[in-house]
Design an enzyme around this catalytic site. Structure first.
Site, PDB file in Angstrom:
ATOM      1  N   ARG A 164      -6.542   1.924  17.914  1.00  0.00           N
ATOM      2  CA  ARG A 164      -6.284   0.481  17.855  1.00  0.00           C
ATOM      3  C   ARG A 164      -6.017  -0.137  19.220  1.00  0.00           C
ATOM      4  O   ARG A 164      -6.325  -1.315  19.427  1.00  0.00           O
ATOM      5  CB  ARG A 164      -5.114   0.190  16.898  1.00  0.00           C
ATOM      6  CG  ARG A 164      -5.531   0.326  15.459  1.00  0.00           C
ATOM      7  CD  ARG A 164      -4.456  -0.076  14.477  1.00  0.00           C
ATOM      8  NE  ARG A 164      -5.035  -0.020  13.132  1.00  0.00           N
ATOM      9  CZ  ARG A 164      -4.335   0.091  12.014  1.00  0.00           C
ATOM     10  NH1 ARG A 164      -3.021   0.171  12.052  1.00  0.00           N
ATOM     11  NH2 ARG A 164      -4.939   0.116  10.842  1.00  0.00           N
ATOM     12  N   LYS A 178       0.842  -1.210   0.000  1.00  0.00           N
ATOM     13  CA  LYS A 178       0.000   0.000   0.000  1.00  0.00           C
ATOM     14  C   LYS A 178       0.875   1.258   0.000  1.00  0.00           C
ATOM     15  O   LYS A 178       0.634   2.190  -0.762  1.00  0.00           O
ATOM     16  CB  LYS A 178      -0.923  -0.035   1.225  1.00  0.00           C
ATOM     17  CG  LYS A 178      -1.930   1.081   1.309  1.00  0.00           C
ATOM     18  CD  LYS A 178      -3.135   0.685   2.139  1.00  0.00           C
ATOM     19  CE  LYS A 178      -2.858   0.563   3.616  1.00  0.00           C
ATOM     20  NZ  LYS A 178      -2.532   1.845   4.282  1.00  0.00           N
ATOM     21  N   ASP A 181       2.017  -1.107  11.880  1.00  0.00           N
ATOM     22  CA  ASP A 181       0.678  -1.548  11.454  1.00  0.00           C
ATOM     23  C   ASP A 181       0.377  -2.989  11.867  1.00  0.00           C
ATOM     24  O   ASP A 181      -0.728  -3.489  11.606  1.00  0.00           O
ATOM     25  CB  ASP A 181       0.546  -1.433   9.932  1.00  0.00           C
ATOM     26  CG  ASP A 181       0.539   0.026   9.485  1.00  0.00           C
ATOM     27  OD1 ASP A 181       0.124   0.894  10.275  1.00  0.00           O
ATOM     28  OD2 ASP A 181       0.963   0.296   8.339  1.00  0.00           O
TER      29      ASP A 181
HETATM   30  C1  S3P Z   1       2.720   4.738   6.160  1.00  0.00           C
HETATM   31  C2  S3P Z   1       3.298   5.052   7.358  1.00  0.00           C
HETATM   32  C3  S3P Z   1       2.772   4.603   8.668  1.00  0.00           C
HETATM   33  C4  S3P Z   1       1.749   3.485   8.536  1.00  0.00           C
HETATM   34  C5  S3P Z   1       0.805   3.704   7.407  1.00  0.00           C
HETATM   35  C6  S3P Z   1       1.543   3.851   6.091  1.00  0.00           C
HETATM   36  C7  S3P Z   1       3.314   5.263   4.920  1.00  0.00           C
HETATM   37  O1  S3P Z   1       2.175   5.718   9.298  1.00  0.00           O
HETATM   38  O2  S3P Z   1       1.034   3.349   9.747  1.00  0.00           O
HETATM   39  O3  S3P Z   1      -0.104   2.614   7.299  1.00  0.00           O
HETATM   40  O4  S3P Z   1       2.988   4.753   3.836  1.00  0.00           O
HETATM   41  O5  S3P Z   1       4.119   6.190   5.002  1.00  0.00           O
HETATM   42  P1  S3P Z   1       3.086   6.730  10.156  1.00  0.00           P
HETATM   43  O6  S3P Z   1       4.211   7.052   9.306  1.00  0.00           O
HETATM   44  O7  S3P Z   1       2.284   7.931  10.469  1.00  0.00           O
HETATM   45  O8  S3P Z   1       3.434   5.937  11.387  1.00  0.00           O
END
Ligand code: S3P
Length: 461
Positions: free
Chosen positions: A363, A27, A332
């Site tokens: 969460r 993702k 995550d």
């Molecule tokens: C992500 C960073 C994470 C993660 C999110 C995706 C990203 O968040 O929890 O699902 O793609 O940069 P944070 O960077 O705010 O921890």
């Protein structure tokens, strides 16, 4: 929390998961491929893109900002997403509101892009996203010269009034967040000079890898007197050139199948093409510490990211202490780790989880409430989560509340495979944000799943 009923999607005690799965695209990398491709000159061809709701919303937003983003499918079923970008600083003002759905990554990264274009744009999202803090990006992006207006105090809906003259700066982020880092670096792309972000602990580096791949100059360094901190610098106004991107499978999606195989007796499951970026593999390390039979095979580098195949076999897990320092590499994955902990022998203590309160749901609360309803003993101790494992099957017989959070839904459906009585979720539709084929993949491996009415029309029987 109600008892499980036939009107929810639920899973039941299963035996012998087997087979192999190619997990969906990452993702984080998918969002970035669409956004960075939209800033490049020329063609960006993306294979393996995650076609979940979050990423499809980013594709729509990039089109609204003037990029050409097209899905091409061939007769043999292979899919390529083709992006023609507008060059750094070349996005155009959107005619309507940009709706990022459930995606914090979409919203935070896009804020960085919009902040450094001389235009006004409005971002919104679903009830979950509208409740999440945006200050973490608004604060640094205001320093580069953007302005923000929001009736809800730096939450979505948020109007971004971007600047055509972003100021290069050094920003020290109070949170270890790849989203914040990326938002600032994306704003810095348009600045005349170098922009630096200092993060208190290293977070996923997909942005750095991919921006270099498109031709930007990105430098990383450790920080004197700040153990663990990392500084990342981008040199502004580069020419980004369209490039091919191969999106690896998402380790955060693979996580659910890994834990499913570990806690379901007599299982052996292979997962192909899983991203193994070292900033993402904290869960796999933790599960190994817990005694997991988890083997990585065929390690290789694809499209600038390390990938491999995982072979997972049922294992007797034991409780461990997971230090706060591991959080950025598995941020995550705590919901599904908590499910593994519920089946393990002894106590698992997960420390430094404050950030879990501001994810797609709170969460910490969602995990604790759901596990307690399933008959598992849980405690929240400050920002630590302590789960007392059942040493085998959990009692079950509950419906977990999902709170619009895909990972909470998938976690409890995984736990149902090792529960004495079924476990349901009140909203399986949330799963489509990151892993639309999850129920089918689980069913194909042999998991006992019963669909609720919100899943009618999908193919699990
Ligand atoms: C992500 C960073 C994470 C993660 C999110 C995706 C990203 O968040 O929890 O699902 O793609 O940069 P944070 O960077 O705010 O921890």
């Amino acid at each position: 929390m109600t008892k499980s009923t036939a009107h929810t999607t639920q899973t039941a005690r299963s035996d012998g998961l087997g087979g192999s799965v190619r997990v969906p695209g990452d993702k984080s990398i998918s969002h970035r491929a669409l956004m960075f491709g939209s800033l490049a000159i020329g063609e960006t061809r993306i294979t393996g893109l995650l076609e979940g709701e979050d990423v499809l919303n980013t594709a729509k937003a990039m089109r609204a900002l003037g990029a050409s983003v097209e899905r091409q499918a061939t007769a043999d079923g292979s899919v390529t997403w083709v992006v023609y970008g507008r060059g750094v600083g070349g996005l155009v003002e959107p005619e309507s509101v940009l709706d990022l759905g459930n995606s914090g990554t979409g919203a935070r990264l896009l804020a960085g892009l919009l902040a450094s274009h001389p235009m006004t744009a409005v971002m919104t999202g679903d009830a979950s996203l509208r409740s999440r803090p945006m200050d973490r990006v608004v604060t640094p992006l205001a320093l580069i010269g953007a302005r923000f207006e929001s009736p809800g105090g730096n939450r979505l809906p948020l109007t971004v009034i971007g600047t055509g003259e972003p100021v290069p700066m050094v920003y020290e982020s109070p949170v270890a967040s790849a989203q914040v880092k990326t938002a600032v670096l994306l704003a810095g792309l348009q600045a005349r000079g170098a922009t630096t972000v200092i993060e208190p602990a290293a977070t996923r580096d997909h942005t750095e890898r991919m921006l270099r791949h498109f031709g930007a100059e990105v430098r990383t360094a450790t920080v004197a007197d700040k153990p663990g901190a990392v500084s990342v610098t981008i040199v502004g106004q580069p020419e980004l050139a369209g490039a091919g991107i191969v999106v690896p499978g998402d380790p955060s999606s693979a996580a659910f199948l890994v834990v499913a195989a570990l806690i379901t007796q007599n299982s052996e499951v292979s997962l192909h093409n899983v991203g193994l970026n070292p900033h993402r593999t904290g869960l796999f390390d933790t599960l190994k510490d817990m005694g997991a039979n988890l083997v990585v095979e065929n390690e290789r580098v694809e499209g600038g990211e390390p990938v491999g195949d995982l072979v997972v076999r049922s294992s007797r897990l034991k409780g461990v202490v997971v230090p706060a320092s591991r959080a950025p590499s598995m941020i995550d994955e705590y919901p599904v780790l908590a499910m593994a902990a519920a089946c393990a022998e002894g106590e698992t203590r997960m420390e430094g989880l404050g950030e879990l309160r501001v994810k797609e749901s709170d969460r910490l609360a969602a995990i604790a409430d759901g596990l307690m309803a399933c008959g598992v003993h849980v405690e929240i101790d400050g920002d630590a989560l302590v789960v007392t494992g059942c040493g085998g099957l959990v009692p079950g017989d509950a419906v977990a509340k999902v709170h619009l959070d895909h990972r909470i839904a998938m976690s409890f459906l995984v736990l149902g495979l090792a529960a004495d009585k079924p476990i349901g979720v009140d909203d399986a539709a949330a799963i489509a944000t990151s892993y639309p084929g999850f129920l089918d993949d689980m069913a194909n491996l042999g998991a006992k799943i019963e669909k609720g009415p919100d899943q009618n029309g999908t193919s699990v029987s």
